[in-house]
Design a protein around this motif. Sequence first.
Motif, mmCIF file in Angstrom:
data_model
loop_
_atom_site.group_PDB
_atom_site.id
_atom_site.type_symbol
_atom_site.label_atom_id
_atom_site.label_comp_id
_atom_site.label_asym_id
_atom_site.label_seq_id
_atom_site.Cartn_x
_atom_site.Cartn_y
_atom_site.Cartn_z
ATOM 1 N N GLY A 298 0.843 -1.205 0.000
ATOM 2 C CA GLY A 298 0.000 0.000 0.000
ATOM 3 C C GLY A 298 0.874 1.250 0.000
ATOM 4 O O GLY A 298 2.054 1.205 -0.362
ATOM 5 N N PHE B 182 2.487 3.061 2.184
ATOM 6 C CA PHE B 182 3.778 3.148 2.864
ATOM 7 C C PHE B 182 4.796 2.155 2.297
ATOM 8 O O PHE B 182 5.981 2.484 2.164
ATOM 9 C CB PHE B 182 3.593 2.961 4.375
ATOM 10 C CG PHE B 182 4.749 3.471 5.163
ATOM 11 C CD1 PHE B 182 5.130 4.808 5.092
ATOM 12 C CD2 PHE B 182 5.495 2.628 5.966
ATOM 13 C CE1 PHE B 182 6.219 5.291 5.811
ATOM 14 C CE2 PHE B 182 6.578 3.104 6.695
ATOM 15 C CZ PHE B 182 6.945 4.427 6.615
ATOM 16 N N SER C 287 0.873 -8.586 -1.849
ATOM 17 C CA SER C 287 -0.124 -7.785 -1.154
ATOM 18 C C SER C 287 -1.497 -8.377 -1.395
ATOM 19 O O SER C 287 -1.682 -9.188 -2.304
ATOM 20 C CB SER C 287 -0.071 -6.341 -1.688
ATOM 21 O OG SER C 287 -0.457 -5.416 -0.714
ATOM 22 N N ARG C 288 -2.451 -7.983 -0.583
ATOM 23 C CA ARG C 288 -3.842 -8.431 -0.769
ATOM 24 C C ARG C 288 -4.376 -7.959 -2.120
ATOM 25 O O ARG C 288 -4.968 -8.709 -2.878
ATOM 26 C CB ARG C 288 -4.677 -7.842 0.374
ATOM 27 C CG ARG C 288 -6.141 -8.015 0.245
ATOM 28 C CD ARG C 288 -6.859 -7.336 1.382
ATOM 29 N NE ARG C 288 -6.645 -5.878 1.425
ATOM 30 C CZ ARG C 288 -7.264 -5.047 2.236
ATOM 31 N NH1 ARG C 288 -8.132 -5.521 3.110
ATOM 32 N NH2 ARG C 288 -7.020 -3.742 2.213
ATOM 33 N N THR C 289 -4.135 -6.697 -2.446
ATOM 34 C CA THR C 289 -4.575 -6.111 -3.715
ATOM 35 C C THR C 289 -3.572 -6.497 -4.809
ATOM 36 O O THR C 289 -2.387 -6.662 -4.535
ATOM 37 C CB THR C 289 -4.620 -4.567 -3.557
ATOM 38 O OG1 THR C 289 -5.480 -4.271 -2.469
ATOM 39 C CG2 THR C 289 -5.093 -3.870 -4.806
ATOM 40 N N TYR D 22 -1.175 -5.547 -7.317
ATOM 41 C CA TYR D 22 -0.394 -4.371 -7.729
ATOM 42 C C TYR D 22 0.517 -4.699 -8.921
ATOM 43 O O TYR D 22 1.546 -4.041 -9.113
ATOM 44 C CB TYR D 22 0.469 -3.865 -6.558
ATOM 45 C CG TYR D 22 -0.313 -3.190 -5.457
ATOM 46 C CD1 TYR D 22 -0.867 -1.921 -5.640
ATOM 47 C CD2 TYR D 22 -0.505 -3.807 -4.226
ATOM 48 C CE1 TYR D 22 -1.593 -1.296 -4.625
ATOM 49 C CE2 TYR D 22 -1.216 -3.182 -3.206
ATOM 50 C CZ TYR D 22 -1.752 -1.935 -3.414
ATOM 51 O OH TYR D 22 -2.468 -1.319 -2.404
ATOM 52 N N CYS E 200 4.797 -4.403 5.844
ATOM 53 C CA CYS E 200 4.221 -3.045 5.728
ATOM 54 C C CYS E 200 2.695 -3.097 5.712
ATOM 55 O O CYS E 200 2.054 -2.221 5.129
ATOM 56 C CB CYS E 200 4.708 -2.373 4.450
ATOM 57 S SG CYS E 200 6.471 -2.107 4.374
ATOM 58 N N THR E 201 2.108 -4.112 6.296
ATOM 59 C CA THR E 201 0.636 -4.198 6.322
ATOM 60 C C THR E 201 0.093 -3.278 7.411
ATOM 61 O O THR E 201 0.837 -2.796 8.252
ATOM 62 C CB THR E 201 0.168 -5.624 6.649
ATOM 63 O OG1 THR E 201 0.803 -6.022 7.846
ATOM 64 C CG2 THR E 201 0.497 -6.588 5.573
ATOM 65 N N SER E 202 -1.228 -3.138 7.409
ATOM 66 C CA SER E 202 -1.854 -2.305 8.435
ATOM 67 C C SER E 202 -1.686 -2.978 9.799
ATOM 68 O O SER E 202 -1.515 -4.204 9.889
ATOM 69 C CB SER E 202 -3.332 -2.110 8.128
ATOM 70 O OG SER E 202 -4.013 -3.328 8.270
ATOM 71 N N VAL F 234 7.372 -2.248 10.066
ATOM 72 C CA VAL F 234 7.415 -0.773 10.146
ATOM 73 C C VAL F 234 6.128 -0.238 10.773
ATOM 74 O O VAL F 234 5.763 0.919 10.564
ATOM 75 C CB VAL F 234 7.610 -0.135 8.746
ATOM 76 C CG1 VAL F 234 8.956 -0.477 8.159
ATOM 77 C CG2 VAL F 234 6.487 -0.531 7.790
ATOM 78 N N LEU F 235 5.436 -1.070 11.521
ATOM 79 C CA LEU F 235 4.145 -0.653 12.063
ATOM 80 C C LEU F 235 4.307 0.507 13.050
ATOM 81 O O LEU F 235 5.316 0.584 13.758
ATOM 82 C CB LEU F 235 3.445 -1.828 12.761
ATOM 83 C CG LEU F 235 2.592 -2.743 11.852
ATOM 84 C CD1 LEU F 235 3.411 -3.406 10.776
ATOM 85 C CD2 LEU F 235 1.865 -3.786 12.690
ATOM 86 N N SER F 236 3.257 1.313 13.136
ATOM 87 C CA SER F 236 3.330 2.506 13.995
ATOM 88 C C SER F 236 3.082 2.207 15.470
ATOM 89 O O SER F 236 3.023 3.125 16.277
ATOM 90 C CB SER F 236 2.334 3.569 13.507
ATOM 91 O OG SER F 236 2.492 3.788 12.142
ATOM 92 N N PRO G 287 9.553 4.082 11.213
ATOM 93 C CA PRO G 287 9.967 5.350 10.606
ATOM 94 C C PRO G 287 8.935 6.405 11.020
ATOM 95 O O PRO G 287 7.751 6.240 10.738
ATOM 96 C CB PRO G 287 9.895 5.061 9.093
ATOM 97 C CG PRO G 287 9.786 3.554 8.972
ATOM 98 C CD PRO G 287 9.096 3.099 10.220
ATOM 99 N N PHE H 82 7.838 9.039 9.971
ATOM 100 C CA PHE H 82 7.498 9.939 8.875
ATOM 101 C C PHE H 82 6.761 9.133 7.815
ATOM 102 O O PHE H 82 6.711 7.903 7.889
ATOM 103 C CB PHE H 82 8.761 10.582 8.271
ATOM 104 C CG PHE H 82 9.837 9.590 7.881
ATOM 105 C CD1 PHE H 82 10.786 9.176 8.816
ATOM 106 C CD2 PHE H 82 9.901 9.061 6.596
ATOM 107 C CE1 PHE H 82 11.772 8.250 8.475
ATOM 108 C CE2 PHE H 82 10.881 8.147 6.241
ATOM 109 C CZ PHE H 82 11.822 7.731 7.190
ATOM 110 N N GLY H 83 6.176 9.841 6.875
ATOM 111 C CA GLY H 83 5.419 9.156 5.834
ATOM 112 C C GLY H 83 5.600 9.833 4.490
ATOM 113 O O GLY H 83 6.456 10.715 4.355
ATOM 114 N N SER I 245 -4.930 6.481 6.804
ATOM 115 C CA SER I 245 -6.182 5.710 6.817
ATOM 116 C C SER I 245 -6.750 5.618 8.236
ATOM 117 O O SER I 245 -6.005 5.724 9.215
ATOM 118 C CB SER I 245 -5.931 4.309 6.259
ATOM 119 O OG SER I 245 -5.157 3.561 7.175
#
Length: 270
Positions: free
Chosen positions: A20, A22, A41-43, A45, A74-76, A101-103, A127, A129-130, A225
């Motif tokens: 996605g 990020f 990824s799920r989608t 790409y 890098c998933t949600s 890299v989750l927040s 990280p 930042f975004g 999101s």
Amino acid sequence: MSSSSSLPLQTLKIGIVGFGTFGQFLAKTMIKQGHTTRATSRTDYSQLCHQLDVPFFRDVIPFLEADNDVILICTSILSLSEVLNSMPLRRLKRHTLFVDVLSVKEHPRNVLLQVLPENMDVLCTHPMFGPESGKNGWKDLPLVYEKVRVRNETRCSSFLHIFESEGCRMVEMSCEEHDKVAARSQFLSHSIGRILAEMGIESTSMNTKSFETLVKLKESATNDSFDLFSGLFIHNRFAQQELMNLEQSFEKVKQRLLKKMSEQQSLSSV
Ligand code: NAP
């Protein structure tokens, strides 16, 4: 202090899980630095990946078998457990460094330690930042990390060097400490930004500098999101207390104003 110290650096083959906003943002810098990336990824790409020259795997098994030095999650926040539990991790052919890299940080650390075979290394990063704040480069932007289970130091340092060489401020910190501090900083600013969005605040023709800051805060919070925002709350055990603090502080300020108003009214009535 440099996190790569004097270890030799290696060019990495990095498999990205979750391509996605990020994941794509990080991939561009990794490619620029000469690392090899591939994604799943799920989608689907495929088309975007074709343009970026990044192999895209619809099927996770060949992705896992694709000789990755690093698997970058890098998933949600909300989907992490589901995504990892759906991956046949026993199919991994070689020792790999798993990086997230989750927040939030305690949650992925716990899940990774639980689902990964013991011989896989684990590095938890955030990280700070975004795509918006990092669009003109990453210089002086913080990269928080904890080496949770690292045996191959060269590979780990090579990964951290991606951020170091862009000029990031490298902050080594435990996952617990990260979550404590983030609840009182990042989660708080996201919450206030969301509240301002609920209020529908807009730029005016007579903005003060402080109000401009609020408009920017609203925009930056709503650019991310709602999954990300709710993940900051649900999977950071310190966030609920901060939300209560915010509510209580709002109430205190309101009560002080109402008290002052009634004092003024009684003064003017004598
Ligand atoms: P996000 O909404 O937090 O995550 C989007 C990613 O999660 C996409 O790759 C999406 O896959 C995947 N995903 C969501 N639900 C899923 C499900 N049920 N099953 C499988 N995959 C699912 O937005 P983001 O901004 O791209 O953030 C990605 C991660 O980076 C998050 O953990 C976030 O905390 C972290 N992070 C973000 C920023 C930032 O500024 N955006 C900064 C630092 C860290 P598809 O695209 O295939 O649908």
